[in-house]
Design a protein around this motif. Structure first.
Motif, short mmCIF file in Angstrom:
data_model
loop_
_atom_site.label_atom_id
_atom_site.label_comp_id
_atom_site.label_asym_id
_atom_site.label_seq_id
_atom_site.Cartn_x
_atom_site.Cartn_y
_atom_site.Cartn_z
N PRO A 1 0.83 -1.20 0.00
CA PRO A 1 0.00 0.00 0.00
C PRO A 1 0.87 1.26 0.00
O PRO A 1 1.93 1.28 0.61
CB PRO A 1 -0.80 -0.13 1.30
CG PRO A 1 -0.90 -1.61 1.51
CD PRO A 1 0.44 -2.15 1.06
N THR A 2 0.42 2.25 -0.69
CA THR A 2 1.03 3.57 -0.95
C THR A 2 2.12 3.54 -2.01
O THR A 2 2.63 4.59 -2.38
CB THR A 2 1.54 4.29 0.32
OG1 THR A 2 2.72 3.65 0.82
CG2 THR A 2 0.46 4.39 1.39
N ASN A 3 2.47 2.36 -2.54
CA ASN A 3 3.42 2.31 -3.66
C ASN A 3 2.74 2.79 -4.93
O ASN A 3 1.56 2.53 -5.15
CB ASN A 3 3.91 0.88 -3.91
CG ASN A 3 4.89 0.36 -2.89
OD1 ASN A 3 5.01 -0.84 -2.73
ND2 ASN A 3 5.59 1.23 -2.20
N PRO A 4 3.49 3.49 -5.80
CA PRO A 4 2.95 3.81 -7.12
C PRO A 4 3.00 2.55 -7.98
O PRO A 4 4.01 1.85 -8.03
CB PRO A 4 3.90 4.88 -7.65
CG PRO A 4 5.19 4.63 -6.93
CD PRO A 4 4.82 4.04 -5.59
N ALA A 5 1.89 2.24 -8.62
CA ALA A 5 1.78 1.04 -9.44
C ALA A 5 0.93 1.34 -10.66
O ALA A 5 0.13 2.28 -10.65
CB ALA A 5 1.17 -0.10 -8.62
#
Length: 187
Positions: free
Chosen positions: A37-41
């Motif tokens: 969660p909160t990673n750019p993907a």
């Protein structure tokens, strides 16, 4: 619940490599490997008359306190004020190479779709203070997942991506479809 997923870029993951390349050509970077969660993907969204990839952070900010919402229940998303408008106008697809669930002994399992290198998950996106964010829709787990966890992501078959993104009536119906049987990855 889907709290982590994978985005591998090995040679056998051609669909993922193509999506990441398209995002990078726009000047954006995304995380690969294990996605938190909160990673750019990368996600896929409907723009104009076509599906396009975008780099977006995973998780909607919580309005009460810190942290992010990473999942929404497909069974009730249409009824909840927080998700309703996104169900009708801001659906996305999250391309993955599998998702993780943990059993009660904290053993991590990666679930994949048999005979497919890419597993597409149903999602919603929204704008928060000028930043686009996404979350993953989950449903009651079928027998292929329920022995590990009671929830699983809503799976979108590759050939149904455009329908999920573009056709609201069919997309709402897809929220309640029976989910495909998944396998646990051996690697």
């Amino acid at each position: 619940m889907c709290g982590r997923y994978t985005l591998f870029t090995d040679k056998e993951y051609q669909d993922i490599r193509k999506i990441i390349r398209a995002v990078q050509e726009k000047g954006h970077e995304v995380k690969t490997g294990e996605i938190y969660p909160t990673n750019p993907a990368p996600i896929l969204v409907w723009e104009g008359k076509e599906t396009v990839p975008q780099a977006v952070k995973w998780g909607w900010p919580k309005f009460q306190g810190s942290g992010v919402l990473i999942n929404a229940r497909a069974e009730t998303a249409e009824e909840k004020n927080l998700f309703r408008k996104s169900v009708y106008t801001r659906r996305c697809v999250v391309p993955t190479t599998g998702f993780y669930e943990w059993d009660q002994e904290k053993v991590k399992y990666r679930f994949i779709l048999p005979h497919a290198s890419t597993l597409y998950l149903a999602g919603l996106y929204n704008e928060f203070q000028g930043e686009r964010r996404f979350l993953i829709l989950t449903t009651e787990a079928n027998t292929s997942v329920s022995f590990i966890h009671s929830r699983m992501p809503v799976i979108i078959f590759r050939e149904m991506i455009d329908t999920w993104l573009e056709d609201t009536e069919k997309a709402v119906h897809m929220l309640h479809w029976q989910q495909p049987e998944l396998h646990i990855a051996t690697q």
